[in-house]
Design a protein around this motif. Structure first.
Motif, PDB file in Angstrom:
ATOM      1  N   TRP A 189     -23.293 -45.998   3.204  1.00  0.00           N
ATOM      2  CA  TRP A 189     -23.797 -46.344   2.093  1.00  0.00           C
ATOM      3  C   TRP A 189     -23.017 -47.885   1.806  1.00  0.00           C
ATOM      4  N   LEU A 190     -23.553 -48.705   0.941  1.00  0.00           N
ATOM      5  CA  LEU A 190     -23.261 -49.970   0.554  1.00  0.00           C
ATOM      6  C   LEU A 190     -22.496 -49.843  -0.612  1.00  0.00           C
ATOM      7  N   SER A 191     -21.296 -50.643  -0.628  1.00  0.00           N
ATOM      8  CA  SER A 191     -20.551 -51.024  -1.719  1.00  0.00           C
ATOM      9  C   SER A 191     -20.654 -52.798  -1.869  1.00  0.00           C
ATOM     10  N   ILE A 192     -21.140 -53.235  -3.125  1.00  0.00           N
ATOM     11  CA  ILE A 192     -21.469 -54.631  -3.044  1.00  0.00           C
ATOM     12  C   ILE A 192     -20.501 -54.970  -4.217  1.00  0.00           C
ATOM     13  N   CYS A 193     -19.560 -55.767  -4.221  1.00  0.00           N
ATOM     14  CA  CYS A 193     -18.620 -56.074  -5.018  1.00  0.00           C
ATOM     15  C   CYS A 193     -18.337 -57.494  -5.427  1.00  0.00           C
ATOM     16  N   MET A 194     -18.226 -58.090  -6.551  1.00  0.00           N
ATOM     17  CA  MET A 194     -18.051 -59.557  -6.743  1.00  0.00           C
ATOM     18  C   MET A 194     -17.137 -59.536  -7.870  1.00  0.00           C
ATOM     19  N   TYR A 195     -16.578 -60.754  -7.944  1.00  0.00           N
ATOM     20  CA  TYR A 195     -15.508 -60.940  -9.058  1.00  0.00           C
ATOM     21  C   TYR A 195     -16.324 -60.897 -10.587  1.00  0.00           C
ATOM     22  N   ALA A 196     -15.745 -60.140 -11.479  1.00  0.00           N
ATOM     23  CA  ALA A 196     -16.130 -59.950 -12.531  1.00  0.00           C
ATOM     24  C   ALA A 196     -16.700 -61.335 -13.374  1.00  0.00           C
ATOM     25  N   ASP A 197     -15.920 -62.300 -13.102  1.00  0.00           N
ATOM     26  CA  ASP A 197     -16.263 -63.575 -14.064  1.00  0.00           C
ATOM     27  C   ASP A 197     -17.695 -64.173 -13.319  1.00  0.00           C
ATOM     28  N   VAL A 198     -17.987 -63.794 -12.175  1.00  0.00           N
ATOM     29  CA  VAL A 198     -19.274 -64.300 -11.653  1.00  0.00           C
ATOM     30  C   VAL A 198     -20.546 -63.284 -11.657  1.00  0.00           C
ATOM     31  N   ALA A 199     -20.269 -62.009 -11.942  1.00  0.00           N
ATOM     32  CA  ALA A 199     -21.133 -60.911 -12.096  1.00  0.00           C
ATOM     33  C   ALA A 199     -21.938 -61.086 -13.160  1.00  0.00           C
ATOM     34  N   ASP A 200     -23.239 -60.858 -12.960  1.00  0.00           N
ATOM     35  CA  ASP A 200     -24.307 -60.664 -14.007  1.00  0.00           C
ATOM     36  C   ASP A 200     -25.064 -59.583 -13.913  1.00  0.00           C
ATOM     37  N   ASP A 201     -24.650 -58.419 -14.742  1.00  0.00           N
ATOM     38  CA  ASP A 201     -25.514 -57.035 -14.503  1.00  0.00           C
ATOM     39  C   ASP A 201     -25.937 -56.626 -15.504  1.00  0.00           C
ATOM     40  N   PRO A 202     -27.214 -57.396 -15.674  1.00  0.00           N
ATOM     41  CA  PRO A 202     -27.969 -56.932 -17.129  1.00  0.00           C
ATOM     42  C   PRO A 202     -28.426 -55.417 -17.332  1.00  0.00           C
ATOM     43  N   GLN A 203     -28.589 -54.939 -15.979  1.00  0.00           N
ATOM     44  CA  GLN A 203     -29.055 -53.517 -16.149  1.00  0.00           C
ATOM     45  C   GLN A 203     -27.752 -52.450 -16.063  1.00  0.00           C
ATOM     46  N   GLU A 204     -26.594 -53.106 -16.233  1.00  0.00           N
ATOM     47  CA  GLU A 204     -25.360 -52.170 -16.148  1.00  0.00           C
ATOM     48  C   GLU A 204     -25.370 -51.125 -14.885  1.00  0.00           C
ATOM     49  N   LYS A 205     -25.851 -51.397 -13.830  1.00  0.00           N
ATOM     50  CA  LYS A 205     -25.715 -50.662 -12.678  1.00  0.00           C
ATOM     51  C   LYS A 205     -24.410 -50.743 -11.829  1.00  0.00           C
ATOM     52  N   GLY A 206     -23.843 -51.561 -12.366  1.00  0.00           N
ATOM     53  CA  GLY A 206     -22.269 -51.741 -11.538  1.00  0.00           C
ATOM     54  C   GLY A 206     -21.128 -51.130 -12.352  1.00  0.00           C
ATOM     55  N   ASP A 207     -20.123 -51.030 -11.752  1.00  0.00           N
ATOM     56  CA  ASP A 207     -18.928 -50.450 -12.284  1.00  0.00           C
ATOM     57  C   ASP A 207     -17.676 -51.309 -12.336  1.00  0.00           C
ATOM     58  N   TRP A 208     -17.274 -51.537 -13.311  1.00  0.00           N
ATOM     59  CA  TRP A 208     -16.078 -52.291 -13.755  1.00  0.00           C
ATOM     60  C   TRP A 208     -14.856 -51.778 -13.197  1.00  0.00           C
ATOM     61  N   ILE A 209     -14.353 -52.648 -12.244  1.00  0.00           N
ATOM     62  CA  ILE A 209     -13.230 -52.122 -11.363  1.00  0.00           C
ATOM     63  C   ILE A 209     -12.112 -53.222 -11.773  1.00  0.00           C
ATOM     64  N   PRO A 210     -10.966 -52.896 -12.666  1.00  0.00           N
ATOM     65  CA  PRO A 210      -9.894 -53.557 -12.966  1.00  0.00           C
ATOM     66  C   PRO A 210      -9.091 -54.040 -11.716  1.00  0.00           C
ATOM     67  N   LYS A 211      -8.770 -55.295 -11.333  1.00  0.00           N
ATOM     68  CA  LYS A 211      -7.963 -55.773 -10.286  1.00  0.00           C
ATOM     69  C   LYS A 211      -8.614 -55.234  -8.837  1.00  0.00           C
ATOM     70  N   GLY A 212      -9.956 -54.998  -8.928  1.00  0.00           N
ATOM     71  CA  GLY A 212     -10.472 -54.427  -7.708  1.00  0.00           C
ATOM     72  C   GLY A 212     -11.020 -55.234  -6.510  1.00  0.00           C
ATOM     73  N   LEU A 213     -10.779 -56.629  -6.804  1.00  0.00           N
ATOM     74  CA  LEU A 213     -11.256 -57.602  -5.560  1.00  0.00           C
ATOM     75  C   LEU A 213     -10.019 -58.689  -5.575  1.00  0.00           C
ATOM     76  N   ASN A 214      -9.327 -58.604  -4.356  1.00  0.00           N
ATOM     77  CA  ASN A 214      -8.081 -59.553  -4.377  1.00  0.00           C
ATOM     78  C   ASN A 214      -7.255 -59.341  -5.518  1.00  0.00           C
ATOM     79  N   ASN A 215      -7.042 -58.595  -6.421  1.00  0.00           N
ATOM     80  CA  ASN A 215      -6.128 -58.086  -7.495  1.00  0.00           C
ATOM     81  C   ASN A 215      -6.801 -59.028  -8.795  1.00  0.00           C
ATOM     82  N   GLN A 216      -8.017 -59.296  -8.785  1.00  0.00           N
ATOM     83  CA  GLN A 216      -8.729 -59.478  -9.797  1.00  0.00           C
ATOM     84  C   GLN A 216      -9.880 -58.687 -10.123  1.00  0.00           C
TER      85      GLN A 216
END
Length: 133
Positions: free
Chosen positions: A75-102
């Protein structure tokens, strides 16, 4: 990217929709002119990092991972820094410090269709635009 191409060529018959979506997103990222880096950890994940050439502050802004702990059910896991993520349908999950400690937003995708593929392309394109420096 030879190792990535080798992995994709040897994928087998399991999880064909996951492979197809990954290939669509890979081609889409290339079409945006992004710098792509592949990091393979067989049995764990195969990661495609998306970034802009020459951005030393943040060499990548998103990752498209093929989760490979069970080759029959990838399966796929697509992650991006929260400050650049735009998820209007709210399909993603917020992961605190989940990418390079951000903080990150991650989309876990185990079922694919044209709508989710198009949505992920939209999310990646907006993140790419926000991460340009």
């Amino acid at each position: 990217m030879k190792n990535l191409n080798d992995f994709l060529q040897n994928w087998g018959e399991d999880s064909p929709e996951t492979k197809e979506m990954f290939e669509h997103l890979y081609e889409f990222a290339q079409s945006l002119g992004l710098e792509l880096q592949y990091i393979g950890r067989p049995g764990v994940s195969h990661s495609l990092r998306l970034g802009w050439p020459g951005n030393a502050e943040r060499p990548f802004f998103a990752m498209v991972d093929i989760i490979d702990d069970d080759p029959e059910e990838r399966w796929l896991s697509i992650c991006m820094y929260a400050d650049v993520a735009d998820d209007p349908q709210e399909k993603g999950d917020w992961i605190p410090k989940g990418l390079n400690n951000q903080d990150a937003v991650c989309f876990d995708i185990d079922e694919t269709d044209e709508d989710i593929t198009a949505y992920m392309q939209q999310v990646i394109a907006k993140a790419a635009e926000k991460s340009k420096r």
